[in-house]
Scaffold this active site. Sequence first.
Site, mmCIF file in Angstrom:
data_model
loop_
_atom_site.group_PDB
_atom_site.id
_atom_site.type_symbol
_atom_site.label_atom_id
_atom_site.label_comp_id
_atom_site.label_asym_id
_atom_site.label_seq_id
_atom_site.Cartn_x
_atom_site.Cartn_y
_atom_site.Cartn_z
ATOM 1 N N GLY A 9 0.871 -1.178 0.000
ATOM 2 C CA GLY A 9 0.000 0.000 0.000
ATOM 3 C C GLY A 9 0.910 1.231 0.000
ATOM 4 N N GLY A 12 3.949 0.765 2.471
ATOM 5 C CA GLY A 12 4.853 -0.296 2.013
ATOM 6 C C GLY A 12 5.665 0.171 0.806
ATOM 7 N N ASN A 103 -1.351 1.164 12.287
ATOM 8 C CA ASN A 103 -2.094 2.109 13.117
ATOM 9 C C ASN A 103 -2.781 1.299 14.213
ATOM 10 O OD1 ASN A 103 -1.671 4.643 11.957
ATOM 11 N ND2 ASN A 103 -3.341 4.389 10.475
ATOM 12 N N ALA A 127 1.801 9.861 2.753
ATOM 13 C CA ALA A 127 2.033 9.102 1.517
ATOM 14 C C ALA A 127 0.704 8.743 0.891
ATOM 15 C CB ALA A 127 2.819 7.839 1.825
ATOM 16 N N LYS A 177 0.413 7.523 19.280
ATOM 17 C CA LYS A 177 -0.025 7.586 17.870
ATOM 18 C C LYS A 177 -1.510 7.218 17.779
ATOM 19 C CE LYS A 177 0.133 7.895 13.398
ATOM 20 N NZ LYS A 177 0.306 6.804 12.492
ATOM 21 N N ASN A 181 -4.857 8.982 15.800
ATOM 22 C CA ASN A 181 -5.751 8.302 14.861
ATOM 23 C C ASN A 181 -7.192 8.249 15.366
ATOM 24 O OD1 ASN A 181 -2.952 6.304 14.265
ATOM 25 N ND2 ASN A 181 -3.870 7.567 12.695
ATOM 26 N N ASN A 195 -7.322 16.676 6.780
ATOM 27 C CA ASN A 195 -6.980 16.768 8.205
ATOM 28 C C ASN A 195 -7.042 18.206 8.734
ATOM 29 O OD1 ASN A 195 -6.504 14.101 7.784
ATOM 30 N ND2 ASN A 195 -4.290 14.160 8.145
HETATM 31 O O1 PAF Z 1 -3.773 7.321 9.353
HETATM 32 C C1 PAF Z 1 -3.393 8.438 8.940
HETATM 33 O O2 PAF Z 1 -3.896 9.004 7.979
HETATM 34 C C2 PAF Z 1 -2.196 9.082 9.630
HETATM 35 O O3 PAF Z 1 -1.776 8.228 10.662
HETATM 36 C C3 PAF Z 1 -2.425 10.503 10.164
HETATM 37 C C4 PAF Z 1 -1.309 10.835 11.136
HETATM 38 C C5 PAF Z 1 -3.766 10.642 10.854
HETATM 39 C C6 PAF Z 1 -2.276 11.534 9.084
HETATM 40 O O4 PAF Z 1 -3.225 11.480 8.068
#
Ligand code: PAF
Length: 295
Positions: A9, A12, A103, A127, A177, A181, A195
């Site tokens: 993805g 990766g 995540n 990405a 983290k 999320n 975001n």
């Molecule tokens: O899952 C995501 O998209 C990323 O972890 C984050 C940090 C929320 C940024 O888009």
Amino acid sequence: MNITIIGAGAIGLLMGAKLSSSGHTITMVTRREDQAYELQQKGIRYRSGNKEETYEVNASTSLSAQTDLVIVAVKAHAVREVISSITHTYTARMTPELLFIQNGMEHVRYLTSLVQPVSVGTVEHGAKKRNDISVLHTGEGSLKVSSYSGRSPFIEALKDSLSIEFKDNWYKLLAEKLIINCGINPLTALFQISNGELLTNPRFFGLLRELIKESSKVLDLEFEESWNRVQQVCKLTAANTSSMLADVSAGRRTEIDAISGFVLKEASFKGVDVPFTRFVFDAIKGLELMMEERM
Ligand code: PAF
């Protein structure tokens, strides 16, 4: 170094391009034959700003025993299946180092079954996958890594090529983290926004704050510190499409179980009331159900 990356993805492909550019021999493991074939023939196309490069990689749909390091870059809900193929491929004598970069925290419970040295990591790069072999690097960030079990000298040697920041406490790393999320992902997916819009729309901003309040309580993290960090990430990734919004837009299963689902389970275990988290969890699960029924 021989490095295997499971999952092609956005993340990766990004890892594959970065590591191939540093001279490592990369094998991408994909689910689909046609993606493996295309990667093997054409390599990974990496784009950042105006720069576009192609990096050679090997690709296959199965794991090879000869590797120094395996980076597991699949979605959280695919980890269990990947662990079962890792256990089938590598005997106790073959101990490639393993790095899991999902995540959420739901996958952690499966890591105890592994005999290899295991590290966990969180990815802070932006990405976007453009197609099966191309990735757009939308935001330079870092990879934070912490040891879960054993020592991992191969991973330590990648510090510069992957801009790795090493952390001592894996739980704190993943929880910090996870909280990001828990707020950004469901709200951006539900409202179909980038975001950054969570900061500029006062109603969305209020909802984000409530979600962070709930999850910091459940995960035993200091609220003000977490809240500042979440706002900072929204700023840094303002133009980004979150991974959950990308999943919902593509009609794919999301990581809601590993993210808000994990917080819900912990909350019920600790007797903490989390109505906002419950709402976003049900709303995303409802969307997933709707997508499934339409397929
Ligand atoms: O899952 C995501 O998209 C990323 O972890 C984050 C940090 C929320 C940024 O888009």
